[in-house]
Design an enzyme around this catalytic site. Structure first.
Site, PDB file in Angstrom:
ATOM      1  N   TYR A 106       1.012  -1.194   0.016  1.00  0.00           N
ATOM      2  CA  TYR A 106       0.108  -0.014   0.013  1.00  0.00           C
ATOM      3  C   TYR A 106       0.869   1.307  -0.182  1.00  0.00           C
ATOM      4  CZ  TYR A 106      -4.297   2.551   1.177  1.00  0.00           C
ATOM      5  OH  TYR A 106      -5.574   3.589   1.084  1.00  0.00           O
ATOM      6  N   LYS A 131      -1.270  -1.272  -4.296  1.00  0.00           N
ATOM      7  CA  LYS A 131      -2.258   0.052  -4.095  1.00  0.00           C
ATOM      8  C   LYS A 131      -1.660   1.230  -3.845  1.00  0.00           C
ATOM      9  CE  LYS A 131      -6.400   0.320  -1.209  1.00  0.00           C
ATOM     10  NZ  LYS A 131      -7.020  -0.019  -0.025  1.00  0.00           N
TER      11      LYS A 131
END
Length: 314
Positions: free
Chosen positions: A143, A168
């Site tokens: 992330y 992400k």
């Protein structure tokens, strides 16, 4: 290096990616019964995957024991119908511990959130995520946001790392994302996954799709799944009229409402779930509940969103 089974399931989703809130009872303890209901309803409504105990699920506020119990409950409710991924984070040692708890609970993969507090260089970040990936057999999605921002060269190295299957993005720098996608495509061909992880990803998803980021998380799916599904299908079928109607009439006003308070990316979503009739409790500190007037505005906005769907005959 992709993990084919999970990468294949996530790479061809049939609906939005679901990030459930974590339910708490009146005494503030984790309410697994209500949490199971929330997860089950999301899967039944058309979620393509469940990301348990991540940002929307208040990963930061959970004890290791609560985390493992919630992940296990999500896995049991999914019962193989959709993959379940769990959050992990903090420093490397704790991130490894949470990763192993998720594996023990039956999760299919991990979302590795930024390390706690420190602003590390690229070499340190790469080592951190490689140690997480090596700790279990679970595929890892990294992330990018806050203090974990990567150069294209670092993402190429992450994509070459056994067990790391995707990135992400919660930063919102489309120039950087285009360079990342291009670099990985040129250097590591074959199946690396990209996700739009901004707080209300639908608002920016048309732009992210153009860059080569087809997947996105949907917080709106937690409390208004019909609206989230309609938008997802509009994107998939290139129905620009419906997508723009929802962007203009629902998503942009929702983002503007969300911006009225710190932490509303979680607390306002949780209020939305309660408005839908499921008492998932309040957020834990240091987050706080949204103002009463803001909750009323959210209720009106959800009503408007459903009215937009009726205009379209959905």
């Amino acid at each position: 290096m992709t993990s084919a089974p999970l990468a294949a399931r996530l790479g061809r989703p049939g609906g939005p990616l679901f990030f459930p809130v974590t339910a708490y009872g009146p005494d503030g303890s984790a309410d697994l019964g209500t949490y199971r209901t929330h997860v089950r309803r999301g899967i039944d409504a058309g979620a393509a995957a469940v990301f348990a105990c991540c940002g929307t699920g208040e990963f930061h506020a959970l004890t290791p024991e609560e985390f493992e119990a919630c992940v296990r409950a999500a896995v049991e409710e999914a019962d193989g119908r959709v993959p379940v991924l769990a959050g992990t984070g903090y420093g490397t040692a704790l991130a490894v511990r949470y990763a192993r708890l998720a594996e023990a609970a039956g999760a299919d993969g991990l979302l590795a959130m930024p390390p706690y507090l420190v602003v590390a260089g690229q070499e340190g970040l790469l080592r951190h995520y490689r140690e997480i990936a090596a700790a279990t057999a679970l595929p890892v999605i990294v992330y990018q946001r806050d203090n974990a921002v990567f150069t294209p060269e670092t993402v190429v190295e992450l994509a070459r790392t056994e067990g790391v299957v995707g990135l992400k993005d919660g930063l919102g720098d489309l120039d950087l994302m285009q360079r990342i996608v291009s670099a990985v495509r040129a250097e590591v061909p074959g199946g690396f996954l990209y996700f739009n992880g901004l707080p209300t990803a639908e608002l920016t998803q048309p732009a992210y799709r153009a860059v080569g980021v087809p997947l996105y998380s949907s917080a709106v799916f937690c409390f208004a799944p019909e609206i989230a599904l309609a938008f997802y299908r509009a994107l998939e079928t290139d129905d620009r009229a419906t997508a723009e109607r929802l962007l203009d009439g629902f998503y942009r006003p929702f983002v503007e409402l969300r911006a009225q308070g710190r932490g509303y990316a979680v607390s306002l979503v949780k209020a939305g779930v309660r408005l839908g009739g499921l008492d998932v409790g309040e957020v834990r500190p240091p987050l706080h509940e949204p103002a009463e007037d803001h909750v009323k505005q959210l209720a009106q906005l959800v009503e408007r969103g459903h009215a937009l769907l009726e205009e379209d005959g959905r």
